[in-house]
Design a protein around this motif. Structure first.
Motif, PDB file in Angstrom:
ATOM      1  N   ILE A  19       0.849  -1.190   0.000  1.00  0.00           N
ATOM      2  CA  ILE A  19       0.000   0.000   0.000  1.00  0.00           C
ATOM      3  C   ILE A  19       0.882   1.237   0.000  1.00  0.00           C
ATOM      4  O   ILE A  19       0.663   2.177  -0.750  1.00  0.00           O
ATOM      5  CB  ILE A  19      -0.935   0.014   1.226  1.00  0.00           C
ATOM      6  CG1 ILE A  19      -1.993  -1.076   1.078  1.00  0.00           C
ATOM      7  CG2 ILE A  19      -1.594   1.371   1.403  1.00  0.00           C
ATOM      8  CD1 ILE A  19      -2.806  -1.342   2.322  1.00  0.00           C
ATOM      9  N   PHE A  20       1.922   1.205   0.828  1.00  0.00           N
ATOM     10  CA  PHE A  20       2.812   2.353   0.923  1.00  0.00           C
ATOM     11  C   PHE A  20       3.513   2.577  -0.402  1.00  0.00           C
ATOM     12  O   PHE A  20       3.713   3.695  -0.836  1.00  0.00           O
ATOM     13  CB  PHE A  20       3.832   2.105   2.037  1.00  0.00           C
ATOM     14  CG  PHE A  20       4.396   3.365   2.602  1.00  0.00           C
ATOM     15  CD1 PHE A  20       3.576   4.263   3.249  1.00  0.00           C
ATOM     16  CD2 PHE A  20       5.742   3.652   2.489  1.00  0.00           C
ATOM     17  CE1 PHE A  20       4.097   5.434   3.786  1.00  0.00           C
ATOM     18  CE2 PHE A  20       6.262   4.815   3.027  1.00  0.00           C
ATOM     19  CZ  PHE A  20       5.432   5.707   3.669  1.00  0.00           C
ATOM     20  N   SER A  21       3.866   1.461  -1.078  1.00  0.00           N
ATOM     21  CA  SER A  21       4.548   1.640  -2.335  1.00  0.00           C
ATOM     22  C   SER A  21       3.626   2.110  -3.429  1.00  0.00           C
ATOM     23  O   SER A  21       4.063   2.539  -4.458  1.00  0.00           O
ATOM     24  CB  SER A  21       5.293   0.425  -2.815  1.00  0.00           C
ATOM     25  OG  SER A  21       4.947  -0.728  -2.245  1.00  0.00           O
ATOM     26  N   LEU A  22       2.345   2.044  -3.171  1.00  0.00           N
ATOM     27  CA  LEU A  22       1.424   2.615  -4.131  1.00  0.00           C
ATOM     28  C   LEU A  22       1.593   4.119  -4.122  1.00  0.00           C
ATOM     29  O   LEU A  22       1.153   4.802  -5.019  1.00  0.00           O
ATOM     30  CB  LEU A  22      -0.011   2.275  -3.752  1.00  0.00           C
ATOM     31  CG  LEU A  22      -0.241   0.798  -3.585  1.00  0.00           C
ATOM     32  CD1 LEU A  22      -1.627   0.512  -3.106  1.00  0.00           C
ATOM     33  CD2 LEU A  22       0.047   0.042  -4.830  1.00  0.00           C
ATOM     34  N   ALA A  55      -1.708   0.769  13.624  1.00  0.00           N
ATOM     35  CA  ALA A  55      -2.608   0.589  14.767  1.00  0.00           C
ATOM     36  C   ALA A  55      -4.044   0.952  14.389  1.00  0.00           C
ATOM     37  O   ALA A  55      -4.989   0.243  14.744  1.00  0.00           O
ATOM     38  CB  ALA A  55      -2.130   1.424  15.954  1.00  0.00           C
ATOM     39  N   ALA A  56      -4.206   2.047  13.655  1.00  0.00           N
ATOM     40  CA  ALA A  56      -5.546   2.474  13.237  1.00  0.00           C
ATOM     41  C   ALA A  56      -6.173   1.445  12.307  1.00  0.00           C
ATOM     42  O   ALA A  56      -7.361   1.119  12.420  1.00  0.00           O
ATOM     43  CB  ALA A  56      -5.473   3.834  12.550  1.00  0.00           C
ATOM     44  N   THR A  57      -5.387   0.890  11.398  1.00  0.00           N
ATOM     45  CA  THR A  57      -5.892  -0.130  10.473  1.00  0.00           C
ATOM     46  C   THR A  57      -6.358  -1.362  11.248  1.00  0.00           C
ATOM     47  O   THR A  57      -7.421  -1.921  10.972  1.00  0.00           O
ATOM     48  CB  THR A  57      -4.803  -0.535   9.455  1.00  0.00           C
ATOM     49  OG1 THR A  57      -4.443   0.616   8.685  1.00  0.00           O
ATOM     50  CG2 THR A  57      -5.282  -1.624   8.520  1.00  0.00           C
ATOM     51  N   LEU A 115      -6.953   1.759  -6.508  1.00  0.00           N
ATOM     52  CA  LEU A 115      -6.762   1.694  -5.061  1.00  0.00           C
ATOM     53  C   LEU A 115      -8.107   1.795  -4.361  1.00  0.00           C
ATOM     54  O   LEU A 115      -9.070   2.334  -4.902  1.00  0.00           O
ATOM     55  CB  LEU A 115      -5.862   2.839  -4.588  1.00  0.00           C
ATOM     56  CG  LEU A 115      -4.468   2.913  -5.195  1.00  0.00           C
ATOM     57  CD1 LEU A 115      -3.711   4.073  -4.591  1.00  0.00           C
ATOM     58  CD2 LEU A 115      -3.714   1.626  -4.968  1.00  0.00           C
ATOM     59  N   SER A 116      -8.146   1.293  -3.134  1.00  0.00           N
ATOM     60  CA  SER A 116      -9.380   1.395  -2.351  1.00  0.00           C
ATOM     61  C   SER A 116      -9.568   2.846  -1.902  1.00  0.00           C
ATOM     62  O   SER A 116      -8.638   3.654  -1.938  1.00  0.00           O
ATOM     63  CB  SER A 116      -9.303   0.486  -1.127  1.00  0.00           C
ATOM     64  OG  SER A 116      -8.378   1.019  -0.190  1.00  0.00           O
ATOM     65  N   ASP A 117     -10.780   3.164  -1.454  1.00  0.00           N
ATOM     66  CA  ASP A 117     -11.058   4.510  -0.948  1.00  0.00           C
ATOM     67  C   ASP A 117     -10.147   4.847   0.225  1.00  0.00           C
ATOM     68  O   ASP A 117      -9.675   5.977   0.357  1.00  0.00           O
ATOM     69  CB  ASP A 117     -12.528   4.622  -0.513  1.00  0.00           C
ATOM     70  CG  ASP A 117     -13.487   4.573  -1.700  1.00  0.00           C
ATOM     71  OD1 ASP A 117     -13.032   4.785  -2.844  1.00  0.00           O
ATOM     72  OD2 ASP A 117     -14.686   4.323  -1.480  1.00  0.00           O
ATOM     73  N   SER A 122      -5.726   7.910   2.371  1.00  0.00           N
ATOM     74  CA  SER A 122      -4.459   7.918   3.102  1.00  0.00           C
ATOM     75  C   SER A 122      -3.393   8.691   2.335  1.00  0.00           C
ATOM     76  O   SER A 122      -2.636   9.469   2.917  1.00  0.00           O
ATOM     77  CB  SER A 122      -4.000   6.482   3.344  1.00  0.00           C
ATOM     78  OG  SER A 122      -2.776   6.477   4.024  1.00  0.00           O
ATOM     79  N   ILE A 123      -3.338   8.493   1.035  1.00  0.00           N
ATOM     80  CA  ILE A 123      -2.358   9.219   0.207  1.00  0.00           C
ATOM     81  C   ILE A 123      -2.643  10.716   0.259  1.00  0.00           C
ATOM     82  O   ILE A 123      -1.735  11.523   0.476  1.00  0.00           O
ATOM     83  CB  ILE A 123      -2.413   8.710  -1.250  1.00  0.00           C
ATOM     84  CG1 ILE A 123      -1.876   7.286  -1.328  1.00  0.00           C
ATOM     85  CG2 ILE A 123      -1.607   9.635  -2.173  1.00  0.00           C
ATOM     86  CD1 ILE A 123      -2.100   6.606  -2.659  1.00  0.00           C
ATOM     87  N   GLU A 124      -3.898  11.069   0.067  1.00  0.00           N
ATOM     88  CA  GLU A 124      -4.264  12.489   0.070  1.00  0.00           C
ATOM     89  C   GLU A 124      -3.952  13.142   1.414  1.00  0.00           C
ATOM     90  O   GLU A 124      -3.435  14.261   1.470  1.00  0.00           O
ATOM     91  CB  GLU A 124      -5.751  12.639  -0.271  1.00  0.00           C
ATOM     92  CG  GLU A 124      -6.052  12.287  -1.727  1.00  0.00           C
ATOM     93  CD  GLU A 124      -7.521  11.974  -1.990  1.00  0.00           C
ATOM     94  OE1 GLU A 124      -8.343  12.070  -1.042  1.00  0.00           O
ATOM     95  OE2 GLU A 124      -7.843  11.625  -3.148  1.00  0.00           O
ATOM     96  N   GLU A 125      -4.262  12.432   2.504  1.00  0.00           N
ATOM     97  CA  GLU A 125      -3.983  12.974   3.836  1.00  0.00           C
ATOM     98  C   GLU A 125      -2.493  13.122   4.082  1.00  0.00           C
ATOM     99  O   GLU A 125      -2.053  14.092   4.706  1.00  0.00           O
ATOM    100  CB  GLU A 125      -4.598  12.077   4.914  1.00  0.00           C
ATOM    101  CG  GLU A 125      -6.106  12.199   5.002  1.00  0.00           C
ATOM    102  CD  GLU A 125      -6.721  11.231   6.013  1.00  0.00           C
ATOM    103  OE1 GLU A 125      -5.973  10.384   6.571  1.00  0.00           O
ATOM    104  OE2 GLU A 125      -7.941  11.326   6.239  1.00  0.00           O
ATOM    105  N   THR A 126      -1.710  12.158   3.598  1.00  0.00           N
ATOM    106  CA  THR A 126      -0.257  12.227   3.778  1.00  0.00           C
ATOM    107  C   THR A 126       0.314  13.447   3.068  1.00  0.00           C
ATOM    108  O   THR A 126       1.163  14.159   3.610  1.00  0.00           O
ATOM    109  CB  THR A 126       0.419  10.941   3.264  1.00  0.00           C
ATOM    110  OG1 THR A 126      -0.110   9.829   3.989  1.00  0.00           O
ATOM    111  CG2 THR A 126       1.926  10.996   3.464  1.00  0.00           C
ATOM    112  N   ILE A 127      -0.162  13.708   1.859  1.00  0.00           N
ATOM    113  CA  ILE A 127       0.307  14.873   1.095  1.00  0.00           C
ATOM    114  C   ILE A 127       0.003  16.157   1.863  1.00  0.00           C
ATOM    115  O   ILE A 127       0.864  17.029   2.004  1.00  0.00           O
ATOM    116  CB  ILE A 127      -0.338  14.902  -0.308  1.00  0.00           C
ATOM    117  CG1 ILE A 127       0.194  13.731  -1.146  1.00  0.00           C
ATOM    118  CG2 ILE A 127      -0.064  16.235  -1.010  1.00  0.00           C
ATOM    119  CD1 ILE A 127      -0.547  13.491  -2.452  1.00  0.00           C
ATOM    120  N   VAL A 128      -1.223  16.241   2.395  1.00  0.00           N
ATOM    121  CA  VAL A 128      -1.614  17.433   3.157  1.00  0.00           C
ATOM    122  C   VAL A 128      -0.784  17.544   4.434  1.00  0.00           C
ATOM    123  O   VAL A 128      -0.263  18.617   4.761  1.00  0.00           O
ATOM    124  CB  VAL A 128      -3.131  17.395   3.499  1.00  0.00           C
ATOM    125  CG1 VAL A 128      -3.495  18.508   4.476  1.00  0.00           C
ATOM    126  CG2 VAL A 128      -3.954  17.507   2.228  1.00  0.00           C
TER     127      VAL A 128
END
Length: 198
Positions: A19-22, A55-57, A115-117, A122-128
């Protein structure tokens, strides 16, 4: 039972890394600028954000209690750091070009909507959270983090197959973790303090 737990941890870690490598991609050749470089955790060190995401997952998607999720997320992070440190000790190296190629595969999945929602969010939040552009995220941040981690572990697996074929991978990984615990007890305890684990 311990072997089953290690297998689960490893599989969970690898799925997390996939997922991270996505989040990986790179077309640009510009080096990571200093402000972005400061936001990149060394791949061979513990990462509080990764721990929190694991942990959240576990809580939200797998139904673990907060305490169980915290413990297992710590063990996943420990496994990751131990494996990456071992790969580096063996002299396994990853070039930016290797990582960029891996990253492009992840970006293609992102762009194509495969990718899943949860992964997209997660990607969008990481960028922000990082305060960087989408291009910086794909072309620099992910290349220096997830892509390199994934390739290092894949190459460590190749090393295992070449030199220790008679030892099961799960047992080999478990030995790496046990040795890391002995050598890096101080580092492990500092991380436990950061995440509030006794």
């Amino acid at each position: 039972m311990e072997g089953d737990k290690m297998t689960y941890l490893y599989k969970f870690f690898i799925s997390s890394m996939i997922i991270f490598s996505l989040f990986l991609t790179a077309c640009g050749t510009s080096p990571v600028n200093s402000s972005l470089a400061e936001k990149i955790n060394p791949i061979n060190d513990f990462d509080v954000k990764n721990y929190e995401q694991y942990a959240a997952t576990l809580q939200n998607e797998n139904g673990y209690s907060k305490k169980e999720a915290s413990k297992l997320a710590f063990e996943v992070e420990l496994l990751k750091v131990a494996l990456i440190n071992r790969a580096m000790e063996l002299g396994i190296k990853i070039t930016d070009e290797d990582a960029k190629k891996q990253a492009n595969e992840g970006r293609e999945l992102f762009v194509s909507g495969k990718l899943s929602d949860i992964e997209m969010k997660s990607i969008e939040e990481t960028i922000v959270d990082l305060g960087i552009t989408e291009e910086q995220f794909w072309n620099e941040y992910v290349v220096q983090t997830g892509a390199k981690m994934q390739i290092l572990i894949e190459r460590l697996q190749d090393y295992h197959k070449e030199h220790y074929r008679e030892i099961d991978w799960d047992d080999y990984a478990k030995d790496i973790v046990e040795n890391f615990k002995i050598k890096e007890i101080e580092k492990i305890n500092k991380f436990k303090e950061k995440i509030g684990m006794e």
